[in-house]
Design an enzyme around this catalytic site. Structure first.
Site, PDB file in Angstrom:
ATOM      1  N   GLU A 143      -5.090  -8.600  -0.466  1.00  0.00           N
ATOM      2  CA  GLU A 143      -5.949  -8.269   0.673  1.00  0.00           C
ATOM      3  C   GLU A 143      -7.377  -8.153   0.173  1.00  0.00           C
ATOM      4  O   GLU A 143      -7.659  -7.349  -0.724  1.00  0.00           O
ATOM      5  CB  GLU A 143      -5.524  -6.953   1.354  1.00  0.00           C
ATOM      6  CG  GLU A 143      -4.207  -7.047   2.104  1.00  0.00           C
ATOM      7  CD  GLU A 143      -3.916  -5.824   2.951  1.00  0.00           C
ATOM      8  OE1 GLU A 143      -4.883  -5.155   3.395  1.00  0.00           O
ATOM      9  OE2 GLU A 143      -2.719  -5.537   3.160  1.00  0.00           O
ATOM     10  N   GLU A 165       0.830  -1.204   0.000  1.00  0.00           N
ATOM     11  CA  GLU A 165       0.000   0.000   0.000  1.00  0.00           C
ATOM     12  C   GLU A 165       0.871   1.264   0.000  1.00  0.00           C
ATOM     13  O   GLU A 165       0.709   2.155   0.831  1.00  0.00           O
ATOM     14  CB  GLU A 165      -0.980  -0.009   1.179  1.00  0.00           C
ATOM     15  CG  GLU A 165      -2.030  -1.096   1.055  1.00  0.00           C
ATOM     16  CD  GLU A 165      -3.137  -1.015   2.091  1.00  0.00           C
ATOM     17  OE1 GLU A 165      -3.105  -0.087   2.936  1.00  0.00           O
ATOM     18  OE2 GLU A 165      -4.049  -1.869   2.058  1.00  0.00           O
TER      19      GLU A 165
END
Length: 509
Positions: free
Chosen positions: A306, A175
């Site tokens: 995810e 991220e």
């Protein structure tokens, strides 16, 4: 209402469904690692080297293919050399992302590799790009995977491990658009090339490097990464800086600021959740389409490392620990995702549910020495026959599709996928409707099948969940609502239910 008709051609196989689509994620977050996987060698809970054995046994029953670690956001403040050597001498650290708690680093690289060996799972290590260095990550690869003699090999041997491990999967950051550094796509892409260059193959350990990719539908981020390795519309083989690109997408029923309760919700909340879950199909289609322009041969994998539901934490628990209950609604989110994953098997190489134990959409919940299998766990178990199987396209006749209209959107309430492996057909079917049963007709063409065996996962209400006091409130059992017809099979799916049908393929073609 007529039955929903699903056409399955037994003799026309699609791409292989990678077993890694059934991957898992373990972050240093809440009680996932400490209290979940790790209890310490002095714990009265049965363990091997501090690793909780009932957790291992439960996950081995899923044929768990891989485990991602140490994060997540935590990965970009984790410095791996703090987690090796004698445990009593390891420096402590503060987990600033999740609860601002202090950690003792007792669960580190060697413990994680021991866990993967006990699970029979491939390790997927997420490297620190946000606050780490190129050298730090390069040396981690060397420490784990190099044989012979070198500074990192000598350090590994001094810590008790003579032979190198095989570690294929490496995440180049996490991220980077957010908690991994708040970077621009262009800067992140440059770092992905730089870090990947120094994450080297040692011996016969060939790395599968996964560049930190987009959030949700940020297709520009994916394009920026693809531009680093290939050109628009060309037929050249992509450069091998990285072999995969990640994307993250969570299922919510409402806005981020008010996600709602995991257990206290109504029918409208459920149907909004199912619409959100089905949205992953559009997300994957968008990223795959961008990648196809730069990589038409599909040599670079898309990695959804995810995914899952995200609700408000359970009342009375630490808000930074992300502990939520897991209901029949969560199970249907999982079953729907797998149907989508199977349709994208040509490009989607790996997916990792968030997370494995005690966090978000967990497989397992622990409470002292008690272990609870969640409804989502049972979906993974019922679906494990799809791993490394040949996908069979399922064509749901549009005129027979069942739909529920609400909130200016239309939800198709029957979801399905199918595969064949070792002469055995496996069909997965979900009825997402909270209140109405669904008649489904499976029109099987191009072959025949033997006697079918079906299982069902459902409950008397969507909010049903398992606890240490009632661990089997939601559990699979044999399903007798199936019949053999001249064209295939007929089923009546109860409201909010998940059904799998297995049958031998007697002939095809």
């Amino acid at each position: 209402m007529p039955a929903a008709t699903a056409i399955i051609n037994l003799d026309i196989g699609g791409p292989t469904i990678s077993r890694h689509l059934y991957g898992h994620f373990a972050e240093h977050l809440g009680r996932c690692v400490y209290g979940g996987f790790w209890v310490g060698e002095d714990s009265p809970i049965p363990n091997e080297g501090g690793i909780r054995l009932d957790v291992v046994e439960a996950l081995r029953a899923l044929n768990i293919p891989n485990l991602r670690w140490p994060g997540g956001c935590f990965a970009d403040e984790y410095h791996w050399q703090d987690g090796i050597g004698p445990r009593g001498q390891r420096p402590r650290m503060v987990n600033t992302h999740w609860g601002n708690v202090e950690e003792n680093n007792h669960f580190g690289t060697h413990e994680f590799m021991s866990l993967c060996e006990l699970l029979g799972a491939e390790p997927y290590i997420s490297g620190n790009v946000g606050s780490g260095t190129v050298r730090e990550m390069s040396e981690w690869v060397e420490y784990l995977t190099r044989d012979g003699d070198s500074p990192m090999v000598r350090l590994r041997k001094a810590n008790g491990r003579e032979e190198p491990w095989r570690v294929r999967f490496w995440g180049i950051g996490n991220e980077t658009w957010g908690c991994g550094g708040n970077m621009r796509a262009e800067y992140s892409a440059d770092l992905a090339r730089q870090y990947a260059t120094y994450c080297r193959d040692h011996g016969d350990n060939k790395l599968y490097r996964i560049a930190s990719g987009a959030s949700d539908d940020d297709y520009k981020w994916t394009e920026t990464l693809m531009q680093q390795i290939s050109c628009f519309g060309c037929e050249a083989t992509p450069r091998t800086y990285f072999q995969g690109i990640s994307v993250h997408h969570y299922t919510l029923a409402g806005p981020w600021e008010a996600k709602g309760s995991a257990t206290c919700f109504d029918t409208d909340d459920h149907h909004r959740t199912m619409l959100s879950a089905r949205h992953v199909d559009r997300i994957l289609t968008g990223h795959s389409t961008v990648m196809d322009v730069y990589d038409p041969r599909r040599t670079v994998g898309l990695v959804l490392d995810e995914w899952g539901t995200w609700w408000d934490v359970e009342p009375g628990t630490n808000p930074g620990f992300l502990f939520q209950q897991n209901t029949m609604r969560d199970a249907l989110v999982a079953s729907t995702h797998f149907d989508v994953f199977h349709r994208h098997a040509a490009r989607l190489y790996m997916a990792n549910i968030a997370q494995t134990v005690n966090v978000l959409q967990a497989m397992l919940l622990t409470d002292g020495d008690a272990l609870v299998l969640t409804p989502t766990y049972h979906v993974f178990e019922m679906n494990k026959g799809h791993q490394d199987a040949t996908s069979l396209p399922v064509h749901l006749r549009a005129e027979s599709a069942r739909r529920r209209v609400g909130d200016d959107a239309e939800l198709e309430t029957v979801s399905a996928s199918a595969s064949v492996r070792d002469g055995s057909l496996l069909v997965s079917l979900s009825n997402l409707d909270a209140e109405e049963p669904a008649e489904v007709s499976l029109d099987l063409r191009g072959g025949g099948i033997g006697a079918p065996y079906a299982r069902i996962l459902t409950a008397d209400r969507l909010q049903a969940h398992n606890t240490p006091q009632a661990p089997t409130t939601v559990a699979p059992h044999a399903f007798d609502g199936i019949g053999v017809t001249g064209r295939g099979l007929s089923l009546t799916l109860p409201p909010h239910s998940f059904v799998t049908v297995r049958a031998p393929v007697t002939h095809a073609g």
